[in-house]
Design a protein around this motif. Sequence first.
Motif, PDB file in Angstrom:
ATOM      1  N   SER A   1      30.409  45.210  39.519  1.00 23.91           N
ATOM      2  CA  SER A   1      31.064  43.923  39.529  1.00 23.91           C
ATOM      3  C   SER A   1      31.734  43.749  38.040  1.00 23.91           C
ATOM      4  O   SER A   1      33.059  42.703  38.451  1.00 23.91           O
ATOM      5  CB  SER A   1      29.851  42.900  38.955  1.00 23.91           C
TER       6      SER A   1
ATOM      7  N   SER B   1      35.465  42.706  39.403  1.00 25.31           N
ATOM      8  CA  SER B   1      36.131  41.065  38.577  1.00 25.31           C
ATOM      9  C   SER B   1      37.928  41.951  37.912  1.00 25.31           C
ATOM     10  O   SER B   1      38.317  40.849  38.184  1.00 25.31           O
ATOM     11  CB  SER B   1      35.473  40.904  37.359  1.00 25.31           C
TER      12      SER B   1
ATOM     13  N   SER C   1      39.916  37.509  34.634  1.00 22.01           N
ATOM     14  CA  SER C   1      38.654  38.903  34.707  1.00 22.01           C
ATOM     15  C   SER C   1      38.064  38.304  33.844  1.00 22.01           C
ATOM     16  O   SER C   1      37.005  38.356  34.390  1.00 22.01           O
ATOM     17  CB  SER C   1      39.717  39.785  34.562  1.00 22.01           C
TER      18      SER C   1
ATOM     19  N   GLY D   1      35.458  36.686  36.315  1.00 18.39           N
ATOM     20  CA  GLY D   1      34.495  37.346  37.112  1.00 18.39           C
ATOM     21  C   GLY D   1      33.757  38.631  36.063  1.00 18.39           C
ATOM     22  O   GLY D   1      32.748  38.404  36.521  1.00 18.39           O
TER      23      GLY D   1
ATOM     24  N   TRP E   1      32.051  38.906  39.852  1.00 21.59           N
ATOM     25  CA  TRP E   1      33.128  39.144  40.897  1.00 21.59           C
ATOM     26  C   TRP E   1      33.099  37.880  42.136  1.00 21.59           C
ATOM     27  O   TRP E   1      34.164  37.093  42.118  1.00 21.59           O
ATOM     28  CB  TRP E   1      33.431  40.719  41.454  1.00 21.59           C
TER      29      TRP E   1
ATOM     30  N   GLY F   1      33.793  34.800  40.526  1.00 21.08           N
ATOM     31  CA  GLY F   1      35.238  34.709  40.655  1.00 21.08           C
ATOM     32  C   GLY F   1      36.398  34.383  41.183  1.00 21.08           C
ATOM     33  O   GLY F   1      36.932  33.447  40.744  1.00 21.08           O
TER      34      GLY F   1
END
Length: 143
Positions: free
Chosen positions: A55, A59, A85, A88, A93, A96
């Motif tokens: 993840s 991200s 970023s 996330g 992610w 995000g």
Amino acid sequence: MIKVIYLIVCMVLLSMEDIKYKSVKILHFIIMFGCIPFAFIGDHIFFQLNISWKSLLYSLLTGIGMFIISKVTGLFGTADGIVVSLIGIITDWKMGIAVLLLSMLLISFFGLILLAVKKVKLKQEIPYIPFLLISLVGVLLGG
């Protein structure tokens, strides 16, 4: 939970700075990214939540993609990619990307309204981080 509260506080501060100055200082990002491990450690200690390296990688790739788009097209500021970023990394992610897409939808709608009432010109910049904050809260509340 600790990291989400930390993220929201950071986003509020960044939003206020983005609205006031139409830019965000890089020092603020260095401080915020430097504190992320403590938020993860707090979540691990108090809530037994683990870190997903996959993840984190996704991200970072999302943020790097936005950073590249900002440099090539100039549609986004450099800070916007860093904030995506940050969102996330701290949430997930997938969340995000949901925040990114919702924020793009919101800023497009808001921009069209501002253009219609002639409050902004076509090439005028609108602070993006507040829309990321609104989207983040919406995605967190909506699940």
